[in-house]
Design an enzyme around this catalytic site. Sequence first.
Site, PDB file in Angstrom:
ATOM      1  N   ASP A  22       4.289 -69.588  29.364  1.00  7.98           N
ATOM      2  CA  ASP A  22       4.524 -68.625  28.410  1.00  7.98           C
ATOM      3  C   ASP A  22       4.991 -68.963  26.965  1.00  7.98           C
ATOM      4  OD1 ASP A  22       3.582 -66.807  30.191  1.00  7.98           O
ATOM      5  OD2 ASP A  22       5.491 -65.975  30.692  1.00  7.98           O
ATOM      6  N   ASP A  43       7.864 -65.484  36.591  1.00  2.00           N
ATOM      7  CA  ASP A  43       8.655 -65.731  35.511  1.00  2.00           C
ATOM      8  C   ASP A  43      10.212 -65.672  35.853  1.00  2.00           C
ATOM      9  OD1 ASP A  43       6.346 -65.407  33.872  1.00  2.00           O
ATOM     10  OD2 ASP A  43       6.320 -63.201  33.917  1.00  2.00           O
TER      11      ASP A  43
END
Length: 166
Positions: free
Chosen positions: A144, A125
Amino acid sequence: MKVFPRWKILTILITVPWVVILDQWTKHLVLKSFQWGETLPIIQSIFALTYVRNMGAAFGILHNAPAYFRDPFFILIPILALVIITAVMAKLKENQRLTGVALSLVMGGAIGNLIDRVRFGFVVDFLDFHWKEVYHWPAFNIADSAIVVGVGYLFIQSFFQENSNS
């Protein structure tokens, strides 16, 4: 009636690879350019690029679960989701093309994060939004984002579909 007419195949073959390629390319850039935990402020007090290793699901859910449970769980769930999405996609009608795009976004996102889980045992991330030091949104990635946009469209669509049937 064909289960996968041309428009469904094209929707999947265009949307899914673009999401996966963009997701994996951006993660590659982060892995190549950042040390774990390193931050590069882009918009002061609002947005930064920060290399985060997400061992859990969205917002780090289950990140503290034992690896013997967590690792297989986060590999099996996306595979199951892909099977279910494919079955739902097969049932779409001609007038549900946007739903097909939304499902393809979710597929691409699931595949992008699954690749990370298999390669690294965690998801990379790096999109880090925050408000000064007061509020910090959990870091996320392109996969995401695709999942959120796809699921968001499906949620909104189902809400209006429910209301139109009553």
